[in-house]
Each structure stands twice: as C-alpha cells, then as structure tokens.
Design an enzyme around this catalytic site. Sequence first.
Site, mmCIF file in Angstrom:
data_model
loop_
_atom_site.group_PDB
_atom_site.id
_atom_site.type_symbol
_atom_site.label_atom_id
_atom_site.label_comp_id
_atom_site.label_asym_id
_atom_site.label_seq_id
_atom_site.Cartn_x
_atom_site.Cartn_y
_atom_site.Cartn_z
ATOM 1 N N HIS A 1 0.794 -1.231 0.000
ATOM 2 C CA HIS A 1 0.000 0.000 0.000
ATOM 3 C C HIS A 1 0.836 1.296 0.000
ATOM 4 C CE1 HIS A 1 -3.425 -2.615 0.827
ATOM 5 N NE2 HIS A 1 -2.830 -3.072 1.905
HETATM 6 O O1 RIB Z 1 -5.263 -0.023 4.410
HETATM 7 C C1 RIB Z 1 -3.855 0.039 4.263
HETATM 8 C C2 RIB Z 1 -3.282 1.064 5.180
HETATM 9 O O2 RIB Z 1 -3.538 0.675 6.528
HETATM 10 C C3 RIB Z 1 -1.747 1.186 5.084
HETATM 11 O O3 RIB Z 1 -1.376 2.515 5.343
HETATM 12 C C4 RIB Z 1 -1.243 0.281 6.176
HETATM 13 O O4 RIB Z 1 0.009 0.725 6.728
HETATM 14 C C5 RIB Z 1 -2.313 0.456 7.203
HETATM 15 O O5 RIB Z 1 -1.995 1.603 7.962
#
Ligand code: RIB
Length: 312
Positions: free
Chosen positions: A241
Amino acid sequence: MPQSVIFDTDPGQDDAVAILTALASPELDVLGIVTVAGNIPLSLTTRNALRLVELAGRLDVPVHPGCDRPLRGPLVTAEHVHGATGLDGPDLPEPNAGPQALHGVDFLIETVRANPPGTIRLLALGPLTNVALAFSKAPDVAARLQDIVLMGGAYFEVGNITPTAEFNLYVDPEAAAIVFASGARITVLPLDVTHQMRSTKARIAAFSALGNRSGTAVAAMLSFSEGFDLTKYGWDGAPLHDPCVTAFVLKPELFDGRSVNVEIETGSRLTRGMSVADFWGVTDRPKNAFWVRSGDADGFYELLVDRIGRLP
Ligand code: RIB
Ligand code: CA
C-alpha cells in the site's frame, strides 16, 4: 532542486518501505517524519520511525510524535497484520536517537509556514488525525501545502477493515472528512491501485538479492506482513500500500487516475469510514481529489528495489 516532503505515518511494514524509498531518493528532501497512532499505538509507531531512520543511516531526519488517538472514538489498531511491534519481521536494533519534543502537529504547521507557499508535499500513510488537527489549528496550512499525497480509501476494491472502509480512513473518519473538505490539493492512492501492487515471492526475493541490510530488512518485513493478506485474498502476493505514495511522487507516470469528488461517511454504523468516490461523475459535487485507479506494478517494484539498493 530536491522536492521537500514531510511524512505522516504509522509504521507498519508498508509505511517503512515507503519511508526507506524516500530516504534513498536524491529527488526528495525528507524534512521530517510525524508519527500517528494507527497500525499500533503511537509509542510503537514512533519507535519504529526512529528505527527506520537509523537503518537508513539518516539520523538527520527528525521524528515528531503526533496524536495518540483519533478525533473521536477508540483507537483501532492492526497488530493482526503488522505484529505486536508493528514492524515484525526483521530484527532491528533499539533506536539510539529519541523523538523530538515538538508535537508532530506543531511541526507540520511550523514547517509549512516557514517555507514558501506551494513548496512542501505532505505524504500521509496512516490515519489523518494529525493532518486534520493541523488544518483545524492553522487553517492557512491546507492551501499553503503544494499538495497531500495519501494512501487511503477505496471505491472499486471496497473495504479492508470493514466491508466498506479502508483502514486509514476507518480509524479516524472525522479527520478524513476534515482533510477532504479542506480545499487542499489531494492525490489519493486507494486500495483500487494498491491491490494491483502485489509482493510476489519473486519481488520479495529481489529485495533479498540486494545484499544490503536495508534490502534484507525489507524482504523480512514483507515476508511477515504478507501472511494475513495471502490468507485473506488468496492472491500470488500481498498488496503493498504505502510505497505507492512515494512512487507517485517520484514517478507519477507509473500511475493513472482522474479528478473526482470524494466524501467520507462518518454517521452510518454500517459504512462509517467509507470513501464515497463519485468516479463516474453522477453528482455535481466538486472534484476535490485526484483518484489513482491503476499503476504499472513492474515499474513500481523496479523503482523500489533500485532505491532500497542505494541504502546501507
Ligand atoms: O489499508 C492500508 C493502510 O492501513 C496502510 O497505510 C497500512 O500501513 C495500514 O496503515
Ligand atoms: Ca500506514
């Protein structure tokens, strides 16, 4: 001239890769790292940020702890994904340096005001509590930023912490609503694109093959944090992500998207934290965000491996 950036983050293995990539990139001047409660409590996100600047040999980058809870309601964390420390996987030493005394929200405000308008990019990788408080405390900051590039939300991929909400926005929907209504220039890297960036075994092996401590640490991080998602999704790799934010700043040509209206649900018990993106333009609501819909996964991982390879 390097681009000045500030991270707001809840490291978290994926946050870590995003931050390490930036610290390795000469195009970026990381002015500071502000930590927020999210994946794990604030004390641990701060400890992890300190461990990361040490791993990268960048003790020049200050770490400023921010908010330890969302604007409203209890803190929701994600140890089930990131482990008890939030950075399980590699065996990173305790940090030698400590955090700064200045609160992260005040660091954001003071740093943006101390630099010319439109010269600082805020890279948000976690819940938006600090950002919302900064905008509330100093309304001039939103427009003074060059932009905010954030990982959060979902439209085509719906939710990952509830059936409709992505984790970062779900932890603090009130903060997200403030940020999306602030008038700041916002680019969103939602699950719609991060789910295309899958850390396959071959891609993780490329980090191991670098032979440096940072590449070994990144491979260990991704090998740990993939577990939950591989079981959940059954894919050939877990989605990666937060590094999409750093990659977008470094090579925006890797990504494609469109300007849309985004509103955040805060009232509904069922859909609280949902990012309601008007992707097809069926309303006349103002287009307040650039919504990234797709990306070049091979180009993304080539960039990450190249930059992580430049670290110690
Ligand atoms: O949904 C993904 C996000 O949530 C990313 O930033 C991961 O680090 C968690 O914080
Ligand atoms: Ca994060």
